[in-house]
Design an enzyme around this catalytic site. Structure first.
Site, PDB file in Angstrom:
ATOM      1  N   ARG A 198       0.825  -1.211   0.000  1.00 42.96           N
ATOM      2  CA  ARG A 198       0.000   0.000   0.000  1.00 42.96           C
ATOM      3  C   ARG A 198       0.859   1.261   0.000  1.00 42.96           C
ATOM      4  O   ARG A 198       0.464   2.270  -0.584  1.00 42.96           O
ATOM      5  CB  ARG A 198      -0.947  -0.006   1.199  1.00 42.96           C
ATOM      6  CG  ARG A 198      -2.090  -0.996   1.018  1.00 42.96           C
ATOM      7  CD  ARG A 198      -3.022  -1.017   2.194  1.00 42.96           C
ATOM      8  NE  ARG A 198      -4.197  -1.828   1.888  1.00 42.96           N
ATOM      9  CZ  ARG A 198      -5.162  -2.105   2.749  1.00 42.96           C
ATOM     10  NH1 ARG A 198      -5.097  -1.617   3.979  1.00 42.96           N
ATOM     11  NH2 ARG A 198      -6.191  -2.843   2.404  1.00 42.96           N
ATOM     12  N   LYS A 243     -20.017 -15.820   2.580  1.00 42.46           N
ATOM     13  CA  LYS A 243     -21.465 -15.652   2.686  1.00 42.46           C
ATOM     14  C   LYS A 243     -22.103 -15.016   1.461  1.00 42.46           C
ATOM     15  O   LYS A 243     -21.582 -14.065   0.905  1.00 42.46           O
ATOM     16  CB  LYS A 243     -21.793 -14.789   3.913  1.00 42.46           C
ATOM     17  CG  LYS A 243     -21.384 -15.411   5.240  1.00 42.46           C
ATOM     18  CD  LYS A 243     -21.716 -14.470   6.380  1.00 42.46           C
ATOM     19  CE  LYS A 243     -21.391 -15.099   7.728  1.00 42.46           C
ATOM     20  NZ  LYS A 243     -21.716 -14.174   8.845  1.00 42.46           N
ATOM     21  N   GLY A 265      -8.865  -7.309  -0.867  1.00 39.90           N
ATOM     22  CA  GLY A 265      -9.180  -8.184   0.261  1.00 39.90           C
ATOM     23  C   GLY A 265      -8.556  -9.564   0.138  1.00 39.90           C
ATOM     24  O   GLY A 265      -7.388  -9.713  -0.216  1.00 39.90           O
ATOM     25  N   GLY A 303     -13.320  -3.658   0.655  1.00 42.37           N
ATOM     26  CA  GLY A 303     -14.679  -3.155   0.856  1.00 42.37           C
ATOM     27  C   GLY A 303     -15.102  -2.159  -0.200  1.00 42.37           C
ATOM     28  O   GLY A 303     -16.234  -2.168  -0.676  1.00 42.37           O
TER      29      GLY A 303
END
Length: 392
Positions: free
Chosen positions: A37, A198, A348, A371
């Site tokens: 990053r 999920k 992610g 996200g």
């Protein structure tokens, strides 16, 4: 992308506040274990320095919840930046206040200052206008280069733009260009590859992508809910029973567009040393659970991916943190590394999996925001992007 970038404003001699994403992993001794990053922010920082700007960097690190925590100070980031830029990067003891103002006042063109962790102040995440005004008072121009936090309406991502001309940095520009083109005008066939635990985490993504893609491949824990909705007995596998009706509806709507695993790797416990074997989705043993896709599934998915010209991947195919259940995810990463297509990895866990497989360099674009990329793929407006000035 219709947002202004650093190239659209005159920064010579100006004080430029750059929101970067330096939320890097640290080990127990406080050393940075992955500086990806930090390196991602270098093109914007170096451009601004070359143009004679005074560069004021700001970021959060971890979740200090509004109070100073010594382990979450940005000192290791300043040290690493100094090494990468081959110059002294001064770090302040706070991100607002008289000490910060004094340091900024002494800056010369080309200097770089790093402000202390923004989230040491609760006003940052609350998007407090007074706190945003204090940050803005340090600079003449605001640059957002932190795509990873663009989905948050915080003082440093959205609030500051109320008080300063706000433009995108090169990293932000690149993220919006790749993800934006994938959604608006992809080279076809366009294939989306969704994994993770999920269905509920990806409902918005599925809803938004279904009309746009030529094929939608679903793996990971979320595939279990779809398999159960089809009538398969998935035994002790992770399933969202409250989403079964939705899964049935999505399967009906998608038709042949949606592909699910045909075989899976099952284990007798959720553990790295659990007994495991590969079975058909029709033959999951009682008491066992699905933890990865099997080799037949990899081959089925590979045939589709080999025809693709654009692929967006968000979410691993199994519990890739456990070596015995990482094979499906690694195999898919290897396929994406080989195909002649634009391959976009949605940050992610997907980015971590590609990196773990040593294949980062073979992908067209790896998003720095898990996200944020997920919400972008859902079609949501990102506050940190909306706040930037539009091109004329």
């Amino acid at each position: 992308m219709n947002k202004k970038t650093v190239k659209d404003v005159d920064v010579a001699g100006k004080r430029v506040l750059v929101r970067a994403d330096f939320n890097v992993p640290l080990d127990e001794s406080g050393e940075i274990t992955d500086d990806t990053r930090i390196r991602a922010a270098l093109p914007t920082i170096e451009y601004l320095r070359d143009k004679g700007a005074r560069v004021i960097l700001c970021s959060h690190l971890g979740r200090p919840k509004g109070k100073p925590i010594d382990e979450l100070r940005l000192t290791p980031v300043a040290k690493r930046l100094s090494q990468l830029l081959q110059m002294k990067v001064t770090k302040t003891d706070d991100c607002v206040g008289s000490q910060v103002e004094s340091v900024v006042a002494k800056m010369k063109p080309g200097d770089v200052v790093l402000l202390e962790n923004l989230r040491f102040h609760a006003e940052e995440t609350a998007n407090d206008p007074d706190f945003a005004r204090q940050l803005a008072s340090l600079a003449d121009v605001y640059v957002n280069d932190a795509f990873g936090t663009a989905h948050r309406a915080h003082a440093s991502t959205a609030g500051v733009a109320e008080f300063l001309p706000a433009v995108a940095g090169f990293l932000m520009e690149r993220e919006l260009a790749f993800l934006g083109k994938a959604l608006a005008d992809p080279a076809r066939p366009f294939v989306a590859l969704l994994g993770g635990a999920k269905v509920s985490d990806k409902i918005g993504v599925i809803e938004n992508l279904l009309p746009k893609v030529d094929k939608l491949i679903v793996g990971g824990g979320m595939a279990n809910t779809f398999l159960k909705a089809q009538g398969h007995d998935v035994a002790e596998s992770l399933v969202e029973d409250d989403k079964l009706d939705l899964a049935k509806e999505l399967l009906e709507r998608a038709g042949s567009k949606l592909l699910l695993p045909t075989d899976v790797v099952v284990a007798d416990a959720f553990a790295v040393d659990a007994r495991h074997k590969t079975v058909s989705v029709d033959s999951v043993p009682a008491g066992w659970r699905i933890l990865d896709i099997g080799p037949d599934s990899v081959e089925t998915f590979k045939k589709v991916l080999m025809t693709a010209k654009t692929v967006v991947w968000n979410g691993p195919m199994g519990v890739f943190e456990f070596e015995p259940f990482a094979k499906g995810t690694v195999a898919i990463a290897q396929v994406l590394a080989e195909i002649d297509a634009t391959t976009i990895i949605g940050g992610g866990d997907s980015a971590a999996a590609v990196q773990q497989a040593g294949l980062s360099g073979a992908m067209t674009h790896i998003s720095t925001g898990g996200g944020a990329s997920l919400e972008f793929l859902e079609g949501k407006a990102l506050p940190g992007v909306e706040a930037l000035q539009d091109k004329a």
